[in-house]
Design a protein around this motif. Structure first.
Motif, mmCIF file in Angstrom:
data_model
loop_
_atom_site.group_PDB
_atom_site.id
_atom_site.type_symbol
_atom_site.label_atom_id
_atom_site.label_comp_id
_atom_site.label_asym_id
_atom_site.label_seq_id
_atom_site.Cartn_x
_atom_site.Cartn_y
_atom_site.Cartn_z
ATOM 1 N N TRP A 37 0.820 -1.210 0.000
ATOM 2 C CA TRP A 37 0.000 0.000 0.000
ATOM 3 C C TRP A 37 0.854 1.261 0.000
ATOM 4 N N ILE A 38 2.034 1.161 0.596
ATOM 5 C CA ILE A 38 2.984 2.276 0.597
ATOM 6 C C ILE A 38 4.369 1.720 0.288
ATOM 7 N N SER A 39 5.313 2.606 -0.017
ATOM 8 C CA SER A 39 6.691 2.171 -0.253
ATOM 9 C C SER A 39 7.626 3.018 0.612
ATOM 10 N N LEU A 40 8.825 2.512 0.761
ATOM 11 C CA LEU A 40 9.826 3.244 1.544
ATOM 12 C C LEU A 40 10.294 4.502 0.832
ATOM 13 N N GLY A 41 10.187 4.519 -0.473
ATOM 14 C CA GLY A 41 10.644 5.671 -1.239
ATOM 15 C C GLY A 41 12.129 5.892 -1.019
ATOM 16 N N PRO A 42 12.539 7.097 -0.713
ATOM 17 C CA PRO A 42 13.976 7.371 -0.547
ATOM 18 C C PRO A 42 14.541 6.938 0.810
ATOM 19 N N TYR A 43 13.701 6.398 1.675
ATOM 20 C CA TYR A 43 14.146 6.049 3.028
ATOM 21 C C TYR A 43 14.674 4.625 3.061
ATOM 22 N N GLU A 44 15.700 4.403 3.883
ATOM 23 C CA GLU A 44 16.347 3.094 3.888
ATOM 24 C C GLU A 44 15.609 2.048 4.715
ATOM 25 N N ASP A 45 14.828 2.493 5.704
ATOM 26 C CA ASP A 45 14.072 1.530 6.505
ATOM 27 C C ASP A 45 12.810 2.184 7.072
ATOM 28 N N THR A 46 12.019 1.393 7.793
ATOM 29 C CA THR A 46 10.746 1.870 8.336
ATOM 30 C C THR A 46 10.965 2.984 9.358
ATOM 31 N N ALA A 47 11.987 2.870 10.174
ATOM 32 C CA ALA A 47 12.264 3.896 11.180
ATOM 33 C C ALA A 47 12.555 5.241 10.520
ATOM 34 N N ALA A 48 13.318 5.242 9.447
ATOM 35 C CA ALA A 48 13.626 6.487 8.735
ATOM 36 C C ALA A 48 12.355 7.064 8.111
ATOM 37 N N LEU A 49 11.511 6.191 7.583
ATOM 38 C CA LEU A 49 10.237 6.637 7.012
ATOM 39 C C LEU A 49 9.376 7.313 8.072
ATOM 40 N N LEU A 50 9.268 6.684 9.251
ATOM 41 C CA LEU A 50 8.463 7.265 10.325
ATOM 42 C C LEU A 50 9.062 8.563 10.854
ATOM 43 N N SER A 51 10.378 8.619 10.936
ATOM 44 C CA SER A 51 11.031 9.837 11.425
ATOM 45 C C SER A 51 10.720 11.034 10.544
ATOM 46 N N ALA A 52 10.543 10.791 9.257
ATOM 47 C CA ALA A 52 10.267 11.881 8.328
ATOM 48 C C ALA A 52 8.767 12.136 8.148
ATOM 49 N N SER A 53 7.935 11.290 8.725
ATOM 50 C CA SER A 53 6.489 11.390 8.516
ATOM 51 C C SER A 53 5.853 12.453 9.409
ATOM 52 N N ARG A 54 5.241 13.443 8.793
ATOM 53 C CA ARG A 54 4.512 14.469 9.553
ATOM 54 C C ARG A 54 3.273 13.854 10.201
ATOM 55 N N TRP A 55 2.666 12.867 9.550
ATOM 56 C CA TRP A 55 1.481 12.205 10.128
ATOM 57 C C TRP A 55 1.832 11.500 11.428
ATOM 58 N N TYR A 56 2.976 10.866 11.447
ATOM 59 C CA TYR A 56 3.434 10.178 12.665
ATOM 60 C C TYR A 56 3.674 11.189 13.787
ATOM 61 N N GLN A 57 4.331 12.280 13.471
ATOM 62 C CA GLN A 57 4.585 13.310 14.475
ATOM 63 C C GLN A 57 3.286 13.923 14.982
ATOM 64 N N LEU A 58 2.338 14.163 14.076
ATOM 65 C CA LEU A 58 1.032 14.689 14.482
ATOM 66 C C LEU A 58 0.270 13.695 15.353
ATOM 67 N N CYS A 59 0.419 12.411 15.043
ATOM 68 C CA CYS A 59 -0.234 11.377 15.847
ATOM 69 C C CYS A 59 0.319 11.378 17.275
ATOM 70 N N LEU A 60 1.626 11.470 17.414
ATOM 71 C CA LEU A 60 2.235 11.510 18.743
ATOM 72 C C LEU A 60 1.808 12.763 19.505
ATOM 73 N N LEU A 61 1.789 13.894 18.811
ATOM 74 C CA LEU A 61 1.339 15.137 19.429
ATOM 75 C C LEU A 61 -0.116 15.028 19.874
ATOM 76 N N ALA A 62 -0.950 14.428 19.042
ATOM 77 C CA ALA A 62 -2.369 14.272 19.370
ATOM 78 C C ALA A 62 -2.564 13.387 20.600
ATOM 79 N N VAL A 63 -1.770 12.342 20.735
ATOM 80 C CA VAL A 63 -1.872 11.454 21.901
ATOM 81 C C VAL A 63 -1.522 12.212 23.179
ATOM 82 N N ALA A 64 -0.432 12.969 23.153
ATOM 83 C CA ALA A 64 -0.034 13.742 24.336
ATOM 84 C C ALA A 64 -1.075 14.807 24.659
ATOM 85 N N LEU A 65 -1.565 15.501 23.649
ATOM 86 C CA LEU A 65 -2.582 16.535 23.847
ATOM 87 C C LEU A 65 -3.872 15.930 24.395
#
Length: 166
Positions: free
Chosen positions: A52-80
């Motif tokens: 459904w998705i690809s890594l694109g220019p990222y070497e692994d899943t962790a790098a993909l998540l680190s660059a993901s604004r959706w992931y960061q927004l999700c973490l912010l939403a949980v804390a909020l």
């Protein structure tokens, strides 16, 4: 059963109690963020494996998540959500319950949702509490002033009544 007027006129919390409660809450929030990260990571790996998705220019899943604004927004939403839920429903987070603190309007009523969001944003990850050093007489932190609220210290009996009520 206590009423809002039971919380009016109680002494405001000082810096050390606030920081102690903040430390308790920090442990809980970090745990929630770890669980959220674990779930988000699992869903991302599943989406990668299903094509459904690809890594694109990222070497692994962790790098993909680190660059993901959706992931960061999700973490912010949980804390909020954590802070807003507790402040809105009882006026106390888990750490505030342990240290017998309550955030409220000056008339003793619970915060509105907009106040909770403003308070969380202006707390500056807890650094807003340092405002107390420069404002010792009123015992209002930066987030209290901006959100127009206060943090009070409760007696053991009043804290128990509040805990029994929720």
């Amino acid at each position: 059963m206590s009423s809002y007027s039971d919380y009016v006129g109680l002494p405001r919390a000082g810096l050390m109690r606030r920081l102690a409660a903040w430390m308790y809450d920090l442990l809980v929030v970090v745990s929630l963020l770890m669980v959220t990260g674990f779930v988000y990571f699992g869903v991302t790996v599943l989406a990668l494996n299903m094509g459904w998705i690809s890594l694109g220019p990222y070497e692994d899943t962790a790098a993909l998540l680190s660059a993901s604004r959706w992931y960061q927004l999700c973490l912010l939403a949980v804390a909020l959500f954590f802070y807003c839920w507790f402040w809105r429903t009882s006026g106390q987070t888990i750490g505030m319950r342990a240290w017998r603190l309550r955030v409220q309007n000056t008339d003793g009523r619970r915060l509105r949702l907009a106040q909770c969001i403003i308070r969380a944003a202006s707390a500056l990850l807890g650094l807003g509490n340092l405002w107390l050093v420069f404002n010792p007489r009123t015992k209002l932190a930066l987030q209290d002033k901006v959100a127009d609220c206060e943090v009070i210290m409760m007696s053991k009996e009043l804290n128990k009544q509040l805990l029994d009520k929720t």
